[in-house]
Design a protein around this motif. Structure first.
Motif: not given
Length: 648
Positions: A299-327
């Motif tokens: 179950x920990x591997x399932x959480x690890x996989x979903x957490x890594x996928x969601x982190x990429x989704x968050x970064x992509x959404x912030x880049x698309x909306x322009x809310x990501x900053x250098x820091x």
């Protein structure tokens, strides 16, 4: 049975009762059954004395203060049975008289009689004591000043008699109290657990011989509605003991109420046979072994996989909306692994043990008394915050709203964790006999359409979960998150309502093991009790008298129609109903208790009330233990992450 639907806007488990089925064009009343005979009301003092079948884990112990003893007979707390200096009977007053009746616990302590009303002094006489010493005796003068007979005299002992030493047979009897002697005879019949529950055997030709003999001895009628002859299996035909009963609902839910016979069959003869092994199914050397047995690497591997996928989704959404900053922290994201996630879980659990005012204090570097270097040594503050933000359990891209119900869609992100924990909790522990079904509340003050308001819970408002817990230890065996109910009722099937279906889902897998289910009036009904009995459960708890199949005589009974201590009960085979007036009117339902009373804290109560108070607090006991380690108190904007910390 009528539908019981919780209002999603916070009405919760209150709301309007189930005595009426409301339709769009109006309302129609359900037909109430009438008892086959006039129900009798008795005072609780008239009931046969019984005994509770359940013992509290921690019996109540009242604080006993030492009595205030005065030095002189004129003192307010003077005790005539204690040695006093210069005893003078002429100064005694009626206020010093201590009355001790035969039923009191001080009945063996002699007391002084009232002085006469004629104003004459009371003479003090001498009577030989147990050791030959003289003991002062006080005589009560009659109306004309004459002394009373010897039968009205009271002896004031000069010293207390030492207790008699116990004999050998009395010592053995005290040591073995409540136990049965082991029999070494070869002809004694060994009881084997029956494959067919007692409730199902009541439908067969071969009745329980022990119950029949007891009923014949007490002259009790055991006749109650049975299915027609073709439904009775033959001796050679196999008996169906599957969780789903094959009995015809027309006969299963045909209740014929009558007075509870006096005397009655003993409750332990009516109760389901329980012979399961209780306790952990696997022994653990350390608490860490128990933790990784629940949160295994799969179950920990399932959480690890979903957490890594969601982190990429968050970064992509912030880049698309322009809310990501250098820091921004997300720019420093690195994929996590199982070992790092175990460290994150350890920090979350440690925060429940070491409680601080804010999150930054755990990584504070000031060398003061509150310094905790272990948190910073294992994980940095920014990494902990980043993992908390990206922690995820289910992929959003796979959520197809068109294929899910409203309830499934609301629980989509937390459902894998709920399913995993339910599986692990049920596999790692064998439950004892008494189980409690109740609600628990995780505090959530933000806007959420599944929020519930329950005033008698500590959180008051939040996310409600329905839980099955062991009554004695509070162990959580299965739970279900409330996210609305799928309305599906049928007039032909009384247990098709949302609440009975919920109870049967929570108890799935425990059929025909002899467990006793303790529930409050939100869940209980005669139809559910009969269904649980056919599945090998016993059912006890409080009852709302507006439920379906409750006789009209009990439904129309109000607290104004009863006096304090009055009891009214009826039975229909394996289901007993009881209405008792104490400070208020309360109704109980039980499948084995019957009608008996027990003295509890100098008051008479029905035995079902005493057992209910002992066994109903399983979920509350679990909440009390979790409140000592508040790991879910950290602020978060995501409700299912707070619920995850609560159940982890």
């Amino acid at each position: 049975m009528e539908s019981q639907r919780d209002d999603a806007r916070g009405r919760g488990r209150g709301g309007r009762g189930g005595g009426r089925v409301r339709t769009r064009g109006g309302s129609r009343h359900q037909a109430r059954p009438l008892a086959s005979e006039a129900l009798q009301s008795r005072l609780i003092e008239e009931l046969l004395p019984g005994r509770p079948l359940e013992n509290p884990r921690h019996p109540k112990r009242a604080r006993v203060l030492p009595p205030k003893v005065g030095k002189h007979p004129g003192s307010e707390f003077w005790r005539p049975d204690l040695p006093t200096p210069d005893l003078d009977a002429s100064v005694l007053s009626p206020a010093l008289y201590l009355q001790c009746g035969p039923g009191s616990s001080r009945a063996s302590t002699p007391v002084m009689e009232w002085p006469g009303t004629s104003g004459a002094s009371t003479p003090v006489m001498e009577r030989p004591g147990p050791s030959g010493a003289s003991t002062p005796v006080m005589e009560r003068p009659g109306p004309s000043g004459a002394s009373t007979s010897a039968t009205e005299r009271r002896v004031i002992p000069s010293s207390s008699r030492p207790p008699r030493p116990l004999r050998e047979d009395e010592i053995i009897a005290l040591l073995n109290y409540g136990s049965e002697e082991d029999s070494e005879g070869e002809d004694e019949e060994i009881l084997q657990p029956s494959l067919v529950p007692r409730a199902t055997r009541m439908w067969l030709d071969e009745e329980d011989e022990e119950v029949e003999e007891e009923a014949e001895r007490l002259n009790i009628n055991l006749e109650w509605p049975r299915p027609p002859q073709p439904l009775r299996p033959s001796a050679s035909a196999p008996v169906d003991v599957s969780p789903t009963s094959t009995l015809d609902p027309i006969y299963k839910f045909k209740f014929e109420w009558r007075n509870i016979s006096m005397p009655q069959i003993e409750p332990h003869l009516r109760r389901e046979l329980f012979s399961e092994i209780i306790g952990p199914s696997v022994s653990f050397a350390t608490p860490y072994d128990a933790f990784i047995a629940i949160w295994d690497r799969e179950i920990m591997q399932v959480i690890v996989t979903e957490t890594n996928i969601y982190a990429q989704q968050v970064a992509t959404a912030m880049l698309a909306s322009g809310t990501i900053g250098p820091h921004s922290r997300i720019t420093r994201w690195q994929d996590t692994n199982v070992d790092e996630l175990y460290t994150y879980f350890a920090i979350v659990l440690a925060m429940g043990v070491v409680v601080k005012s804010c999150l930054e204090d755990y990584w504070h570097t000031a060398r003061d008394i509150f310094y905790t270097p272990g948190f910073a040594a294992d994980m940095s503050y920014d990494r902990f915050q980043l993992l908390s933000k990206c922690l995820h359990f289910n992929n959003n891209e796979y959520c197809d709203i068109t294929m899910l119900t409203r309830r499934q869609a609301k629980l989509y992100k937390i459902q894998p964790i709920v399913d995993h924990l339910n599986t692990k909790f049920s596999e790692l522990y064998n439950l004892s006999r008494n189980l409690a079904v109740d609600e628990s509340l995780t505090m959530w003050k933000g806007w959420l359409d599944i929020n519930q308001f329950i005033p008698n819970k500590a959180a008051t408002i939040g996310i409600k979960t329905y839980e099955v817990c062991e009554s004695r230890s509070g162990y959580l065996w299965r739970f279900e998150v409330h996210a609305g109910h799928d309305i599906s009722t049928s007039q032909d099937d009384p247990i098709s309502g949302t609440v009975p279906a919920l109870v049967l889902r929570l108890l799935s897998g425990l059929e025909h093991k002899g467990h006793t289910i303790w529930m409050d009036n939100f869940y209980n009904s005669p139809a559910l009790a009969r269904e649980l009995k056919t599945r090998g459960f016993d059912c006890v708890g409080t009852l709302r008298t507006n439920r379906q199949f409750v006789p009209y005589e009990l439904t129309s009974l109000t607290k104004k129609d009863m006096t304090v201590g009055q009891v009214t009960g009826c039975t229909s085979g394996d289901v007993d109903l009881l209405v008792w007036k104490d400070k208020n009117r309360v109704a109980f339902i039980s499948t084995y208790h019957g009608l008996a009373s027990v003295r509890f804290e100098e008051r008479l109560k029905p035995t079902v009330a005493c057992d209910y108070n002992v066994c109903m607090g399983g979920v509350d006991r679990k909440d009390q233990q979790l409140a000592m380690y508040p790991i879910e108190r950290r602020r978060t904007r995501v409700w299912y992450k707070k619920l995850f910390r609560r159940v982890s």
